[in-house]
Enzyme design. Structure first.
Site, PDB file in Angstrom:
ATOM      1  N   ASP A  24       0.841  -1.199   0.000  1.00 56.30           N
ATOM      2  CA  ASP A  24       0.000   0.000   0.000  1.00 56.30           C
ATOM      3  C   ASP A  24       0.881   1.255   0.000  1.00 56.30           C
ATOM      4  OD1 ASP A  24      -2.275   1.515   0.045  1.00 56.30           O
ATOM      5  OD2 ASP A  24      -2.918   0.926   2.048  1.00 56.30           O
ATOM      6  N   ASN A  72     -10.396  -3.243  -6.531  1.00 57.50           N
ATOM      7  CA  ASN A  72      -9.604  -2.262  -7.293  1.00 57.50           C
ATOM      8  C   ASN A  72     -10.212  -1.933  -8.663  1.00 57.50           C
ATOM      9  OD1 ASN A  72      -6.373  -3.417  -6.002  1.00 57.50           O
ATOM     10  ND2 ASN A  72      -7.653  -1.727  -5.316  1.00 57.50           N
TER      11      ASN A  72
HETATM   12  C1  FPP Z   1      -1.631   0.324  -3.366  1.00 57.22           C
HETATM   13  O1  FPP Z   1      -1.235   1.628  -3.552  1.00 57.22           O
HETATM   14  C2  FPP Z   1      -1.154  -0.541  -4.376  1.00 57.22           C
HETATM   15  C3  FPP Z   1      -1.932  -1.163  -5.315  1.00 57.22           C
HETATM   16  C4  FPP Z   1      -3.361  -0.992  -5.516  1.00 57.22           C
HETATM   17  C5  FPP Z   1      -1.390  -2.078  -6.242  1.00 57.22           C
HETATM   18  C6  FPP Z   1      -0.118  -2.730  -5.865  1.00 57.22           C
HETATM   19  C7  FPP Z   1       0.599  -2.814  -7.085  1.00 57.22           C
HETATM   20  C8  FPP Z   1       1.899  -2.742  -7.252  1.00 57.22           C
HETATM   21  C9  FPP Z   1       2.932  -2.672  -6.221  1.00 57.22           C
HETATM   22  C10 FPP Z   1       2.311  -2.727  -8.622  1.00 57.22           C
HETATM   23  C11 FPP Z   1       2.925  -3.927  -9.036  1.00 57.22           C
HETATM   24  C12 FPP Z   1       2.209  -5.144  -8.939  1.00 57.22           C
HETATM   25  C13 FPP Z   1       2.433  -6.079  -9.808  1.00 57.22           C
HETATM   26  C14 FPP Z   1       1.985  -7.457  -9.526  1.00 57.22           C
HETATM   27  C15 FPP Z   1       3.202  -5.792 -11.018  1.00 57.22           C
HETATM   28  P1  FPP Z   1      -2.373   2.716  -3.585  1.00 57.22           P
HETATM   29  O2  FPP Z   1      -2.584   3.096  -4.998  1.00 57.22           O
HETATM   30  O3  FPP Z   1      -3.596   2.216  -2.913  1.00 57.22           O
HETATM   31  O4  FPP Z   1      -1.718   3.856  -2.764  1.00 57.22           O
HETATM   32  P2  FPP Z   1      -2.451   5.010  -1.949  1.00 57.22           P
HETATM   33  O5  FPP Z   1      -3.319   4.343  -0.916  1.00 57.22           O
HETATM   34  O6  FPP Z   1      -1.318   5.755  -1.363  1.00 57.22           O
HETATM   35  O7  FPP Z   1      -3.233   5.791  -2.961  1.00 57.22           O
END
Ligand code: FPP
Length: 240
Positions: A24, A72
């Site tokens: 996250d 998501n």
């Molecule tokens: C959360 O950050 C992350 C995700 C929704 C996706 C996780 C994905 C990756 C690390 C990319 C790579 C994954 C693969 C398998 C290639 P957020 O967008 O919720 O962050 P925020 O809460 O700060 O907005």
């Protein structure tokens, strides 16, 4: 097994067998730097290699990463497509290296609703690496814990299993990956303390670690902190 860290002489007495991570904070990482969200996801993807390498150093047998949840899909279409592209690109770029390091790639979640090409390359990586045993790396992609439970129930009903024969053991056989052991330690980055529909059946007795560090910055030091914290937990499983 106990692991001694030569740099600061910290001994980690108890190493978990299965670590699962809720990655996250990509968005916050980007916004703190005045960058668009996609650059946060790119930096988060780049960090996968460092993290996998570090857990391999600690001889963690099972590592499970929550990369895209069934919820998501509610994000803007451009972001969803970008996450699909990042996974597709990572699979193509990382699979050969992971394979030569003895990493077995597995997937949990629904493959039916993601782009066909992406599903195909996930299946090809799984097939290529299926005999590797150094580490079992499971990507939870288009995964939701409640959906997993519903899918399990549907299959139990379809197979007309006698209700008297349904117990925790038989139910576990209907989860997406019946060979995946329950996680010992679940880490969530970016300081959040929510499970967000991740491994909700399997995490009944997991230990939790919330790291304040945003996913793109989650590094060896923070991994050591998490493992050290786990090492000092007393797991009771309902006993005294
Ligand atoms: C959360 O950050 C992350 C995700 C929704 C996706 C996780 C994905 C990756 C690390 C990319 C790579 C994954 C693969 C398998 C290639 P957020 O967008 O919720 O962050 P925020 O809460 O700060 O907005």
């Amino acid at each position: 097994m106990s692991i001694n860290n030569a740099e600061d002489n910290t001994t980690i007495e108890k190493i978990p067998s299965h670590v699962a991570i809720i990655m996250d904070g990509n968005g916050r990482w980007a916004s703190q730097k005045g960058l668009p969200r996609n650059q946060g996801h790119e930096a988060g993807t780049k960090n996968l290699r460092r993290v996998i390498k570090c857990f391999a150093k600690y001889k963690i047998k099972y590592l499970t990463l929550y990369a895209f949840s069934t919820e998501n899909w509610l994000r803007p279409e451009t972001e969803v497509n970008m996450l699909f592209d990042l996974l597709a690109q990572s699979i193509v770029e990382e699979t050969p290296k992971l394979h030569s390091d003895g990493v077995q790639i597995r997937h949990i979640g629904r493959l039916d609703s993601i782009p066909k090409e992406l599903g195909k390359s996930i299946e090809e990586s799984i097939e290529l690496t299926k005999s590797n045993q150094t580490m079992i790396l499971t990507i939870a992609f288009n995964y939701g814990g409640r959906t997993e439970i519903i899918d399990a129930i549907k299959n139990i009903v379809k197979e007309k299993i006698d209700p008297d024969n349904i117990n925790e053991g038989t139910f576990s056989n209907y989860l997406y990956d019946k060979k995946l052991p329950d996680p010992d330690l679940i880490i969530r980055t970016a300081g959040e303390m929510r499970i967000s529909n991740f491994l909700i059946w399997q995490s009944a007795y997991s230990e939790y670690y919330s790291s304040p560090v945003l996913w793109p910055d989650f590094d060896d030091i923070e991994i050591k902190n998490a493992l050290y914290s786990y090492s000092n937990r007393h797991r009771k499983y309902g006993t005294i």
